[in-house]
Design an enzyme around this catalytic site. Structure first.
Site: not given
Length: 352
Positions: A115, A137, A179, A214, A224, A228, A232, A235, A239, A256
């Protein structure tokens, strides 16, 4: 470079960062310390890390295979099993030493093991320094669908050592540069201009400002819910392209950054059609991207499966594909929409 303070953790730079990590380890008296590496970072980065770390604590190394194809639950199970066999408990610390795959996967492993145990991110690629390691993230892919499984969890600290960039290929540096270009277009056009006007710019000098941007965005919207989502930019289509090339045996995998660069060109075109973003700036973006990354061949037969993959993007709502679009540089809209025909048109613009 000055320390950047995120909401619950610091981002330290250069030699000072190792001193702070040693203090963290000694102060918390961790029962055991694990360092997660892949084949590449074990050879190229681990020796420097150990030379700079001052601690008498015993460190166990857990090694995984490199690459996005291993960013999955099977790899996590393997790491959890090794940690369990080596006696890890809730007072253990996991240090991630690697690129975006290592920091994403390692953070997820740590935040779910018993946990949640403490972890520290030490990114070794440009991409992970300016993006993946910062912001809380963590996650893994579900098949070829990127980052479908994960949790928000903050590290105890992030350690940025630009010396690790010397271990990278030029292609990997270009990947991370995408990025930084993203931050430039959405928040600080000076970053984009420096790269656009001088592709051989000293990229190390742009890292601190990129992380600042960032961190500012994430601090304002950690989960997000709105702002936020701007991170993206490029993206949504990017993606889709990345996943398609990863899944297609007839295509060479893209980095990427290469995929996101394509996405920024396409989404700039959609921004022009939907929000009146200057067509001259669209052309400027396309020219800069092609100068840095070249043109990746995308055929007419590729477009439909790419758009199908986009339907699984995390930003989507009620099955509707959502975009970040630009009204101008540093002036953006989140949760924008575009028709499938316009998405196809934008990909054709990129390839034309």
């Amino acid at each position: 470079m000055e320390t950047i303070k995120a909401t619950t953790y610091p981002i330290h730079f250069n030699e000072k960062a190792y001193q702070k990590l040693s203090i963290l380890i000694d102060t918390n008296s961790y029962s055991s310390i694990f360092i997660l590496v892949d084949d590449n970072t074990l050879e190229c980065c681990y020796p420097r890390f150990m030379q700079n770390l001052e601690t008498t604590a015993t460190i166990e190394v857990i090694q995984i295979a490199p690459g996005e194809v291993h960013k999955n639950i099977e790899t996590c199970v393997g790491v959890w099993n090794v940690m369990t066999e080596l006696g890890a408990d809730r007072k253990s610390l996991l240090i991630t030493l690697g690129g975006g795959v290592i920091t994403d996967l390692g953070g997820f492993v740590a935040s779910t093991f018993k946990r949640g145990i403490d972890f520290v991110n030490i990114p070794t690629t440009l991409l992970s320094m300016v993006d993946a390691s910062v912001g809380g993230k963590t996650g893994i892919d579900l098949g070829v669908l990127k980052n479908q499984i994960g949790v928000f969890a903050n590290p105890q600290m992030v350690l940025i050592d630009p010396e690790y960039l010397h271990t990278l290929s030029a292609r990997e540096v270009r990947s991370g540069t995408a990025e930084i270009i993203k931050y430039g277009m959405t928040h600080d056009i000076h970053l984009f201009n420096q790269i656009k006007d001088n592709p051989k710019v000293n990229i190390v000098g742009l890292i601190h400002r990129s992380i600042e941007i960032k961190n500012e965005v994430v601090s304002a919207d950690p989960k997000e819910k709105g702002l936020r989502k701007v991170l993206n930019w490029g993206h949504t289509i990017g993606h889709g392209v990345e996943s398609y090339f990863l899944d297609n045996p007839n295509k060479e995998n893209l980095t990427h950054g290469e995929a996101i660069a394509i996405g920024m060109v396409c989404e700039a075109y959609i921004s022009h059609k939907e929000l009146g973003f200057s067509i001259d700036k669209v052309h400027e973006i396309k020219k800069a991207i092609i100068n840095i990354y070249g043109i990746i061949e995308i055929t007419q037969e590729d477009i439909l499966p790419i758009t199908d993959l986009m339907k699984h993007d995390k930003k989507n709502e009620a099955g509707i594909v959502k975009f970040v679009l630009l009204k101008d540089y540093q002036d953006f809209v989140v949760n924008a929409e575009a028709s499938e025909s316009l998405i196809k048109e934008s990909i054709n613009y990129y390839t034309s």
